[in-house]
Write an enzyme that holds these catalytic residues in place. Structure first.
Site, PDB file in Angstrom:
ATOM      1  N   PRO A 153       0.733  -1.235   0.009  1.00 13.88           N
ATOM      2  CA  PRO A 153      -0.075  -0.116  -0.132  1.00 13.88           C
ATOM      3  C   PRO A 153       1.049   1.141  -0.108  1.00 13.88           C
ATOM      4  O   PRO A 153       1.917   1.364   0.348  1.00 13.88           O
ATOM      5  CB  PRO A 153      -0.784  -0.259   1.331  1.00 13.88           C
ATOM      6  CG  PRO A 153       0.234  -0.858   2.411  1.00 13.88           C
ATOM      7  CD  PRO A 153       0.991  -1.730   1.364  1.00 13.88           C
ATOM      8  N   ASN A 156       1.922   2.781   3.693  1.00 14.70           N
ATOM      9  CA  ASN A 156       3.147   2.141   4.515  1.00 14.70           C
ATOM     10  C   ASN A 156       4.065   1.518   3.617  1.00 14.70           C
ATOM     11  O   ASN A 156       4.392   0.108   3.660  1.00 14.70           O
ATOM     12  CB  ASN A 156       2.444   1.270   5.500  1.00 14.70           C
ATOM     13  CG  ASN A 156       3.321   0.922   6.639  1.00 14.70           C
ATOM     14  OD1 ASN A 156       4.383   1.607   6.636  1.00 14.70           O
ATOM     15  ND2 ASN A 156       3.508  -0.298   7.071  1.00 14.70           N
ATOM     16  N   GLY A 236      -6.687  -2.055   0.058  1.00 18.79           N
ATOM     17  CA  GLY A 236      -8.097  -1.388   0.238  1.00 18.79           C
ATOM     18  C   GLY A 236      -8.793  -2.746  -0.576  1.00 18.79           C
ATOM     19  O   GLY A 236      -8.370  -3.680  -0.955  1.00 18.79           O
ATOM     20  N   CYS A 287      -4.004   0.752   9.438  1.00 24.45           N
ATOM     21  CA  CYS A 287      -5.350   0.283   9.235  1.00 24.45           C
ATOM     22  C   CYS A 287      -6.018  -0.399  10.699  1.00 24.45           C
ATOM     23  O   CYS A 287      -7.042  -0.335  10.821  1.00 24.45           O
ATOM     24  CB  CYS A 287      -5.268  -0.917   8.377  1.00 24.45           C
ATOM     25  SG  CYS A 287      -4.032  -2.108   8.729  1.00 24.45           S
ATOM     26  N   GLU A 379     -13.679   5.036   6.367  1.00 20.65           N
ATOM     27  CA  GLU A 379     -12.200   4.756   6.738  1.00 20.65           C
ATOM     28  C   GLU A 379     -11.403   5.986   6.394  1.00 20.65           C
ATOM     29  O   GLU A 379     -10.877   5.922   5.153  1.00 20.65           O
ATOM     30  CB  GLU A 379     -11.495   3.356   6.210  1.00 20.65           C
ATOM     31  CG  GLU A 379     -10.304   3.245   7.017  1.00 20.65           C
ATOM     32  CD  GLU A 379      -9.412   2.295   5.930  1.00 20.65           C
ATOM     33  OE1 GLU A 379      -9.669   2.062   4.790  1.00 20.65           O
ATOM     34  OE2 GLU A 379      -8.493   1.554   6.728  1.00 20.65           O
TER      35      GLU A 379
HETATM   36  P1  NAD Z   1      -5.198   0.771  -2.406  1.00 22.84           P
HETATM   37  O1  NAD Z   1      -5.959  -0.175  -2.265  1.00 22.84           O
HETATM   38  O2  NAD Z   1      -5.483   2.157  -3.131  1.00 22.84           O
HETATM   39  O3  NAD Z   1      -3.732   0.238  -3.161  1.00 22.84           O
HETATM   40  C1  NAD Z   1      -3.123  -0.859  -2.240  1.00 22.84           C
HETATM   41  C2  NAD Z   1      -2.333  -1.678  -3.433  1.00 22.84           C
HETATM   42  O4  NAD Z   1      -3.354  -2.371  -4.260  1.00 22.84           O
HETATM   43  C3  NAD Z   1      -1.338  -0.676  -4.547  1.00 22.84           C
HETATM   44  O5  NAD Z   1      -0.472  -1.274  -4.627  1.00 22.84           O
HETATM   45  C4  NAD Z   1      -2.242  -0.788  -5.691  1.00 22.84           C
HETATM   46  O6  NAD Z   1      -1.587  -0.436  -6.785  1.00 22.84           O
HETATM   47  C5  NAD Z   1      -3.181  -1.854  -5.731  1.00 22.84           C
HETATM   48  N1  NAD Z   1      -4.474  -1.759  -6.237  1.00 22.84           N
HETATM   49  C6  NAD Z   1      -5.391  -1.070  -5.843  1.00 22.84           C
HETATM   50  N2  NAD Z   1      -6.589  -1.445  -6.658  1.00 22.84           N
HETATM   51  C7  NAD Z   1      -6.172  -2.416  -7.463  1.00 22.84           C
HETATM   52  C8  NAD Z   1      -7.052  -3.241  -8.165  1.00 22.84           C
HETATM   53  N3  NAD Z   1      -8.317  -3.108  -8.512  1.00 22.84           N
HETATM   54  N4  NAD Z   1      -6.274  -4.145  -9.010  1.00 22.84           N
HETATM   55  C9  NAD Z   1      -4.935  -4.459  -8.800  1.00 22.84           C
HETATM   56  N5  NAD Z   1      -4.382  -3.826  -7.970  1.00 22.84           N
HETATM   57  C10 NAD Z   1      -4.881  -2.653  -7.058  1.00 22.84           C
HETATM   58  O7  NAD Z   1      -4.663   1.355  -0.906  1.00 22.84           O
HETATM   59  P2  NAD Z   1      -3.730   2.310  -0.403  1.00 22.84           P
HETATM   60  O8  NAD Z   1      -4.308   3.734  -0.242  1.00 22.84           O
HETATM   61  O9  NAD Z   1      -2.427   2.477  -1.001  1.00 22.84           O
HETATM   62  O10 NAD Z   1      -3.651   1.699   1.068  1.00 22.84           O
HETATM   63  C11 NAD Z   1      -4.531   1.934   2.103  1.00 22.84           C
HETATM   64  C12 NAD Z   1      -5.584   0.895   2.008  1.00 22.84           C
HETATM   65  O11 NAD Z   1      -4.702  -0.360   2.580  1.00 22.84           O
HETATM   66  C13 NAD Z   1      -6.637   1.198   3.273  1.00 22.84           C
HETATM   67  O12 NAD Z   1      -7.853   0.687   3.175  1.00 22.84           O
HETATM   68  C14 NAD Z   1      -5.944   0.329   4.547  1.00 22.84           C
HETATM   69  O13 NAD Z   1      -6.935  -0.113   5.646  1.00 22.84           O
HETATM   70  C15 NAD Z   1      -5.417  -0.865   3.688  1.00 22.84           C
HETATM   71  N6  NAD Z   1      -4.331  -1.415   4.626  1.00 22.84           N
HETATM   72  C16 NAD Z   1      -4.542  -2.654   5.107  1.00 22.84           C
HETATM   73  C17 NAD Z   1      -3.250  -3.148   6.003  1.00 22.84           C
HETATM   74  C18 NAD Z   1      -3.547  -4.340   6.456  1.00 22.84           C
HETATM   75  O14 NAD Z   1      -2.626  -4.956   6.996  1.00 22.84           O
HETATM   76  N7  NAD Z   1      -4.735  -4.906   6.784  1.00 22.84           N
HETATM   77  C19 NAD Z   1      -2.082  -2.458   5.895  1.00 22.84           C
HETATM   78  C20 NAD Z   1      -2.015  -1.470   5.119  1.00 22.84           C
HETATM   79  C21 NAD Z   1      -3.184  -0.842   4.609  1.00 22.84           C
END
Ligand code: NAD
Length: 484
Positions: A153, A156, A236, A287, A379
């Site tokens: 993400p 982080n 996400g 998160c 969130e």
């Molecule tokens: P994001 O979902 O926009 O992106 C996360 C990753 O997924 C990135 O590498 C992005 O390029 C990829 N991605 C996003 N949509 C995609 C799709 N449709 N197909 C393929 N790849 C895709 O999230 P962000 O803003 O980078 O991070 C924040 C989110 O991540 C928050 O919702 C947070 O709660 C979550 N998060 C969860 C954890 C956990 O351990 N559960 C840890 C860190 C962040």
């Protein structure tokens, strides 16, 4: 002295031979272990950074083959070097991540890197189960999957690369990292450091690899690649859904919206301090961080007062609260998305944007709202905490469970009543439940346990570690080796 004709011819032949060698080196456009066989068609000019999925996976697959030949001790030596790199470069990685993404706080990101370096489990996390008896000896051991696709993400980026690398390599895998496009440069640097660590420890190059220009298309193609047996998706709902429907072994570390309940038996001073500390860590990006408070009416005003003493700014004017909604959220019809400009930013910056002047000491914005308030339901990943007031503990549980949205991610509670703590923990059924402490205690900060930034909430593995990235392998020896 005159050179003989033979000698001249010999020297010319030598020079020609050397020149032809130089030419062939110049013609070799690429030194990667990917699919271009050195002709540069893959356009990979550096190890560990690739422009296409096939080359990245092929290079990581080669590294996996080499890793398989190493002993556990040699694998542990690589992990040790990775920890050293993470410690040495903690500050630089943190500055790079904040600069590139515009999110979070450098000092808190440094803490995350130190935590990863010092406390992420290595090969010792892998255990063996044994049965022995008249029938002989049967073992179940935890073996690697091969090449893991690790999606990371933007919130982080670098600490996740290091934490995932330690766990995944300790388990014997190599890794292809697919970062968020908005965090590609700091991710490349983190991936470079992990490779340097491997090479310095006598391990393979390309033990972890990444992409020059990551994109959603690349991430999707990576998840579907035939040589990827395991997907670790940290992000996400979109990416978690895609990973879980890939038909492969996948862990989904998805979104949360952690509520924190405060009841009338709690130590209110301590609760206020812990909530503000947890919710403002890295400006609320984690998160697991407290995202909204559900407080029992009787203690609500006292809690607000105590939070103000800990750097909270109480927003009371309904017009300003409305302005805050319209500033940090973007509404298109029924759809609500975050205004990325304010994700992970300082409370003061957000207050500035709605025309409120605040002291530098302000760490968090608080306001009272109902359980349907957009800033409470979403969130946010910003230092903004809505407070829902409820009449009693029973109503608090009902509201908090609703606000967690079934993510089964994280929830927290401040209370001295053990029966209530147990009841809420069972009702909310989350991977993480912190009692009477800041949310980051769940990662072993000032508390017991190991850290991770990949919390597999959706798929149920919980806080990931090396053993999460293994498959069980049973090995049977009939009739022998039992010495009972
Ligand atoms: P994001 O979902 O926009 O992106 C996360 C990753 O997924 C990135 O590498 C992005 O390029 C990829 N991605 C996003 N949509 C995609 C799709 N449709 N197909 C393929 N790849 C895709 O999230 P962000 O803003 O980078 O991070 C924040 C989110 O991540 C928050 O919702 C947070 O709660 C979550 N998060 C969860 C954890 C956990 O351990 N559960 C840890 C860190 C962040």
């Amino acid at each position: 002295m005159e050179a003989s004709t033979e000698l001249v011819q010999e020297i010319v032949a030598k020079i020609m031979k050397e020149m032809s060698k130089t030419e062939s080196v110049a013609e070799k456009k690429c030194d990667c272990s990917g699919g271009c066989k050195g002709n540069g068609s893959c356009k990979n000019n550096e190890d560990y950074i690739f422009s296409d999925v096939d080359s990245a996976v092929a290079a990581a697959k080669q590294a996996y083959k080499e890793l398989k030949k190493l002993s556990i001790k040699e694998r542990e030596n690589i992990i040790h070097k990775i920890r050293e790199k993470c410690l040495t470069y903690a500050e630089r990685l943190s500055v790079m991540a904040v600069d590139e993404t515009g999110m979070g706080r450098v000092e808190d990101k440094i803490t995350k890197h130190l935590l990863v370096a010092e406390k992420t489990p290595g090969t010792e996390d892998l255990t063996t189960t044994a049965w022995s008896g008249d029938g002989g000896l049967t073992l179940v051991e935890q073996g690697p999957f091969g090449v893991i696709a690790a999606i990371t993400p933007s919130t982080n980026p670098t600490a996740t690369v290091f934490c995932n690398s330690i766990g995944m390599i300790a388990a014997g895998n190599s890794v292809v990292f697919a970062p968020h496009p908005g965090a590609k440069e700091c991710t490349k640097f983190a991936v470079k450091l992990v490779n340097e660590a491997s090479i310095e420890a006598g391990g393979p190059k390309n033990i972890v690899v990444t992409f020059d220009k990551p994109s959603i298309e690349i991430t999707s193609a990576l998840m579907n690649h035939k040589d990827i047996p395991f997907i670790s998706a940290t992000g996400g709902p979109g990416v978690v859904k895609q990973a879980c429907s890939s038909g492969k072994r996948a862990i989904g570390a998805g979104a949360g919206n952690p509520p924190v309940i405060v009841d009338e038996t709690a130590d209110i001073k301590a609760a206020a301090r812990d909530i503000i500390d947890g919710a403002t860590f890295d400006n609320n990006l984690p998160c697991i961080a407290e995202k909204e408070i559900v407080a029992v009416e009787e203690i609500c005003d006292e809690l607000v007062e105590e939070m103000q003493k800990n750097g909270a700014y109480l927003l009371e004017d309904p017009e300003l609260i409305k302005k805050l909604v319209n500033t940090v959220l973007i509404r298109k019809g029924d759809k609500v998305t975050l205004n990325r400009k304010f994700v992970g930013r300082d409370a003061k910056v957000i207050l500035d944007a709605i025309g409120v002047y605040a002291e530098d000491s302000v760490r968090c914005i608080i306001f009272k709202g109902c359980k349907k308030h957009l800033l409470i339901v979403e969130e946010l990943m910003m230092p903004i905490l809505g407070i829902v007031t409820v009449k009693d503990f029973e109503e608090a549980v009902e509201v908090a469970v609703e606000l967690e949205h079934g993510n089964r991610h994280s929830a927290h509670m401040h209370s001295k009543n053990i029966d209530r703590l147990t009841y809420f923990a069972r009702e909310v059924d989350t991977a993480i439940f912190v009692k009477n402490a800041p949310s980051y205690s769940a990662l072993g900060v000032g508390a017991e346990g190991y850290p991770t930034f990949t919390i597999a909430s959706k798929t149920g593995e919980g806080l990931s570690s090396a053993k999460t990235f293994t498959k069980a392998r049973r090995c049977v020896l009939k009739d022998s080796l039992s010495i009972k």
